[in-house]
Motif scaffolding. Sequence first.
Motif, short mmCIF file in Angstrom:
data_model
loop_
_atom_site.label_atom_id
_atom_site.label_comp_id
_atom_site.label_asym_id
_atom_site.label_seq_id
_atom_site.Cartn_x
_atom_site.Cartn_y
_atom_site.Cartn_z
N GLU A 35 0.83 -1.21 0.00
CA GLU A 35 0.00 0.00 0.00
C GLU A 35 0.86 1.25 0.00
O GLU A 35 0.52 2.25 -0.65
CB GLU A 35 -0.92 0.00 1.23
CG GLU A 35 -2.08 -0.98 1.15
CD GLU A 35 -3.01 -0.69 -0.01
OE1 GLU A 35 -3.45 0.47 -0.14
OE2 GLU A 35 -3.30 -1.62 -0.78
N ASP A 39 0.58 4.09 -2.81
CA ASP A 39 0.30 5.50 -2.46
C ASP A 39 1.34 6.43 -3.11
O ASP A 39 0.99 7.48 -3.67
CB ASP A 39 0.32 5.68 -0.94
CG ASP A 39 -0.89 5.07 -0.26
OD1 ASP A 39 -1.89 4.79 -0.94
OD2 ASP A 39 -0.82 4.85 0.97
N GLU A 42 0.91 6.50 -6.93
CA GLU A 42 -0.30 7.24 -7.33
C GLU A 42 0.01 8.73 -7.47
O GLU A 42 -0.34 9.37 -8.48
CB GLU A 42 -1.40 7.02 -6.30
CG GLU A 42 -2.71 7.69 -6.62
CD GLU A 42 -3.78 7.29 -5.62
OE1 GLU A 42 -4.83 6.78 -6.04
OE2 GLU A 42 -3.56 7.48 -4.40
N ARG A 86 -7.11 0.29 -8.24
CA ARG A 86 -7.41 0.35 -6.81
C ARG A 86 -8.52 1.35 -6.52
O ARG A 86 -9.55 0.99 -5.94
CB ARG A 86 -6.14 0.70 -6.02
CG ARG A 86 -6.35 0.75 -4.51
CD ARG A 86 -5.08 1.02 -3.76
NE ARG A 86 -4.47 2.31 -4.06
CZ ARG A 86 -3.65 2.95 -3.24
NH1 ARG A 86 -3.32 2.42 -2.08
NH2 ARG A 86 -3.12 4.12 -3.58
N ARG A 87 -8.35 2.61 -6.92
CA ARG A 87 -9.39 3.61 -6.65
C ARG A 87 -10.46 3.62 -7.73
O ARG A 87 -11.62 3.90 -7.46
CB ARG A 87 -8.76 4.99 -6.51
CG ARG A 87 -7.98 5.14 -5.24
CD ARG A 87 -7.68 6.58 -4.91
NE ARG A 87 -6.51 6.68 -4.09
CZ ARG A 87 -6.50 6.42 -2.78
NH1 ARG A 87 -7.61 6.07 -2.17
NH2 ARG A 87 -5.38 6.52 -2.09
N LEU A 90 -13.09 1.15 -6.80
CA LEU A 90 -13.95 1.64 -5.73
C LEU A 90 -14.94 2.68 -6.26
O LEU A 90 -16.12 2.69 -5.89
CB LEU A 90 -13.10 2.27 -4.62
CG LEU A 90 -12.24 1.31 -3.79
CD1 LEU A 90 -11.34 2.09 -2.85
CD2 LEU A 90 -13.13 0.35 -3.00
N LEU A 91 -14.46 3.54 -7.14
CA LEU A 91 -15.29 4.57 -7.74
C LEU A 91 -16.43 3.95 -8.54
O LEU A 91 -17.60 4.32 -8.40
CB LEU A 91 -14.43 5.46 -8.63
CG LEU A 91 -15.09 6.63 -9.35
CD1 LEU A 91 -15.61 7.64 -8.35
CD2 LEU A 91 -14.09 7.29 -10.30
N LEU A 125 -14.48 11.56 -3.96
CA LEU A 125 -13.10 11.11 -4.02
C LEU A 125 -12.15 12.29 -4.19
O LEU A 125 -11.12 12.37 -3.52
CB LEU A 125 -12.92 10.12 -5.17
CG LEU A 125 -11.53 9.54 -5.35
CD1 LEU A 125 -11.11 8.74 -4.12
CD2 LEU A 125 -11.48 8.65 -6.59
N SER A 128 -11.48 14.00 -0.91
CA SER A 128 -11.22 13.11 0.23
C SER A 128 -9.81 13.26 0.78
O SER A 128 -9.47 12.60 1.76
CB SER A 128 -11.46 11.65 -0.19
OG SER A 128 -10.53 11.26 -1.19
N SER A 131 -4.59 11.94 -1.68
CA SER A 131 -4.62 10.79 -2.57
C SER A 131 -5.81 10.86 -3.53
O SER A 131 -5.69 10.54 -4.72
CB SER A 131 -4.69 9.49 -1.76
OG SER A 131 -3.50 9.30 -1.02
N GLY A 132 -6.97 11.29 -3.02
CA GLY A 132 -8.14 11.41 -3.87
C GLY A 132 -7.94 12.45 -4.96
O GLY A 132 -8.31 12.24 -6.12
N PHE A 135 -5.60 11.09 -7.59
CA PHE A 135 -6.25 10.15 -8.51
C PHE A 135 -7.07 10.88 -9.55
O PHE A 135 -7.14 10.46 -10.71
CB PHE A 135 -7.12 9.15 -7.75
CG PHE A 135 -7.72 8.10 -8.64
CD1 PHE A 135 -6.93 7.08 -9.14
CD2 PHE A 135 -9.06 8.15 -9.01
CE1 PHE A 135 -7.46 6.13 -10.00
CE2 PHE A 135 -9.60 7.19 -9.86
CZ PHE A 135 -8.80 6.18 -10.35
#
Length: 235
Positions: A35, A39, A42, A86-87, A90-91, A125, A128, A131-132, A135
């Motif tokens: 992770e 991170d 990203e 990864r994101r 989720l999105l 996102l 957030s 990181s959001g 992305f």
Amino acid sequence: MDSKATVAAENAVKGEKKKPARQPGRPKNNGKLKEKILDAAEIAFAERGYTGISVRDIAERAGVNQGLIRYYFDTKEQLFDEVYKRRGGLLSGHRHVLLDRLLDSDQPIHVRDIIRAYLQPQWDLKHSGESGAAFARLQSRLHSEAEEHALRLRKEVYDASVKRYVDVLAQAIPHLPRRTIGLRMSFLVGTYMFMLNDLGRIEDLTEGKIHHLSKDEMLDNIVAFLAAGMESDQP
């Protein structure tokens, strides 16, 4: 039992109590390390794109050696794909959930509700945290690239949810051909990606009357604009 036999028996018992040795080269806390690498990658990819960053750069940012990145991801392309999925996954999943809620409701479904359900996860996102926001920039970079790798990745991550939304929009606007709705959905994606990355000239075009829109104000205005365009009878 003689002394040699006694020692041998004691050693055998001690051997049984020993914990299994960790496989050579396998890092401890591999989940956390992975992770950490994701991170760092990203943010790096968001800042400089896929071609503008090296595995060495990412390793330095993550505070690990390059061999560890190769261990987990094998290639830079595989690392990039996992960062994006990864994101992005989720999105896309959140979009499915919000659409399911609309369909399960007893209330009439309006076009603006469908568009808001599609955009809301993206806005959440973006706001957030670091990181959001990173992305969101990474998405913008990928959407501007037409190469085979970028197209494949976007299709893999988003196609299922986007096509569901097009289906539901087609039911909500039955007088429009599905191909028209699909075309306008591509306009929708281009518009929200542009505004999501703060590329609009809001202050200039409002003659300085609007300097900043809050997250909710921006989303409300974009939903109103896109819903009107989606429902228009004009070609």
